[in-house]
Design a protein around this motif. Sequence first.
Motif, PDB file in Angstrom:
ATOM      1  N   THR A  83       1.029  15.606  -0.403  1.00 38.89           N
ATOM      2  CA  THR A  83       0.971  16.121   1.102  1.00 38.89           C
ATOM      3  C   THR A  83       0.203  14.817   1.925  1.00 38.89           C
ATOM      4  OG1 THR A  83       0.958  18.297   0.788  1.00 38.89           O
ATOM      5  CG2 THR A  83       0.478  17.617   2.820  1.00 38.89           C
ATOM      6  N   TRP A  84      -0.771  14.519   1.127  1.00 37.75           N
ATOM      7  CA  TRP A  84      -1.492  13.282   1.701  1.00 37.75           C
ATOM      8  C   TRP A  84      -0.941  12.076   1.332  1.00 37.75           C
ATOM      9  CZ3 TRP A  84      -6.032  11.935   4.215  1.00 37.75           C
ATOM     10  CH2 TRP A  84      -6.880  12.914   4.845  1.00 37.75           C
ATOM     11  N   LYS A  88       1.325   7.065   8.600  1.00 40.15           N
ATOM     12  CA  LYS A  88       0.396   6.765   9.685  1.00 40.15           C
ATOM     13  C   LYS A  88      -0.112   5.200   9.309  1.00 40.15           C
ATOM     14  CE  LYS A  88      -1.970  11.215   9.573  1.00 40.15           C
ATOM     15  NZ  LYS A  88      -3.073  11.996   9.236  1.00 40.15           N
ATOM     16  N   LEU A  89       0.074   4.852   8.557  1.00 41.76           N
ATOM     17  CA  LEU A  89      -0.551   3.440   7.900  1.00 41.76           C
ATOM     18  C   LEU A  89      -0.186   2.514   8.990  1.00 41.76           C
ATOM     19  CD1 LEU A  89      -0.492   3.070   4.183  1.00 41.76           C
ATOM     20  CD2 LEU A  89      -2.270   3.211   5.659  1.00 41.76           C
ATOM     21  N   GLU A  90      -1.193   1.546   9.480  1.00 39.42           N
ATOM     22  CA  GLU A  90      -0.921   0.496  10.458  1.00 39.42           C
ATOM     23  C   GLU A  90      -1.855  -0.463  10.072  1.00 39.42           C
ATOM     24  OE1 GLU A  90       1.102   0.684  13.073  1.00 39.42           O
ATOM     25  OE2 GLU A  90       1.584   2.693  12.644  1.00 39.42           O
ATOM     26  N   VAL A 150       0.946  -1.305   0.061  1.00 41.23           N
ATOM     27  CA  VAL A 150       0.145  -0.159   0.046  1.00 41.23           C
ATOM     28  C   VAL A 150       0.776   1.274   0.026  1.00 41.23           C
ATOM     29  CG1 VAL A 150      -1.602   1.410   1.277  1.00 41.23           C
ATOM     30  CG2 VAL A 150      -2.106  -1.253   1.095  1.00 41.23           C
ATOM     31  N   VAL A 151       2.037   1.044   0.630  1.00 38.73           N
ATOM     32  CA  VAL A 151       2.761   2.413   0.599  1.00 38.73           C
ATOM     33  C   VAL A 151       3.333   2.595  -0.829  1.00 38.73           C
ATOM     34  CG1 VAL A 151       5.208   3.052   1.557  1.00 38.73           C
ATOM     35  CG2 VAL A 151       3.592   2.161   3.195  1.00 38.73           C
ATOM     36  N   GLY A 209     -10.651  12.305   5.802  1.00 36.33           N
ATOM     37  CA  GLY A 209     -10.815  12.149   4.412  1.00 36.33           C
ATOM     38  C   GLY A 209     -10.729  13.475   3.833  1.00 36.33           C
ATOM     39  N   ASP A 210     -10.620  13.323   2.446  1.00 33.93           N
ATOM     40  CA  ASP A 210     -10.677  14.728   1.423  1.00 33.93           C
ATOM     41  C   ASP A 210     -11.141  14.310   0.207  1.00 33.93           C
ATOM     42  OD1 ASP A 210     -10.251  17.248   1.206  1.00 33.93           O
ATOM     43  OD2 ASP A 210      -8.113  17.244   1.066  1.00 33.93           O
TER      44      ASP A 210
END
Length: 159
Positions: free
Chosen positions: A119-120, A127-129, A59-60, A108-109
Motif C-alpha cells: 500500500t505504501w 506522490k513522488l516529486e 526510485v520508483v 511516515g510509518d
Amino acid sequence: MIKHLLLSALLLTGYAGFAQSSKTPVKKPAAVATTDKHPKKLISTWGIFLSDSLPKNEVVKLLDSTLVVRDEKGAKYPVISFAFTYEKHEVYLNDTTGQPGIYKDFTGDNFKSAKMSPTWSKGMKEKLEKGDILYFDEILIQYTPEKIYKAPSLKFIIR
C-alpha cells in the motif's frame, strides 16, 4: 524534523517497553559463530544504493525493494524493522511578504519487515516529486540470535 524525532522516540520507547515486558527467558544457542564483543561495521543499502540523490524513475523501481544490511566482509543480516519518513516539498506564496516559500510536509510509518508494505509502495509511486526526500531510520537487524543492533540510516533525495 520535530515529527521525525518524535517518531524515532516513540519507536524506541515502544521497543524498550516490549523488550521489558517479555516474561519468557531467551534460550542461548550452544555455540555462537562470532566471538566479537562489538558489532562489525555495518552498511545499509536500499536495493544496491547507499544514501544518494537519485532520479525519480530509479526510485520508483526501488520502492518494492528491500533494505539490506551487510558488514565489511559482505555477510548479510536480516532486517527486523525500520522507520520510514517521506518529506514532501510544496511551493506556496507567503501572504505577508508576497514572496514564494517552501512548505515541508512529513509523513511516515514503522515497518516490521525489510521493505515497505504494498500500500505504501503504491502510494509513493503516485506522490513522488523532484526535491522530495525519503528517510530510512531506526533500521534494526538481528545480529546474532540473541542480539539486535541498529544499522546506519539512509537518505534519498529525488532529482
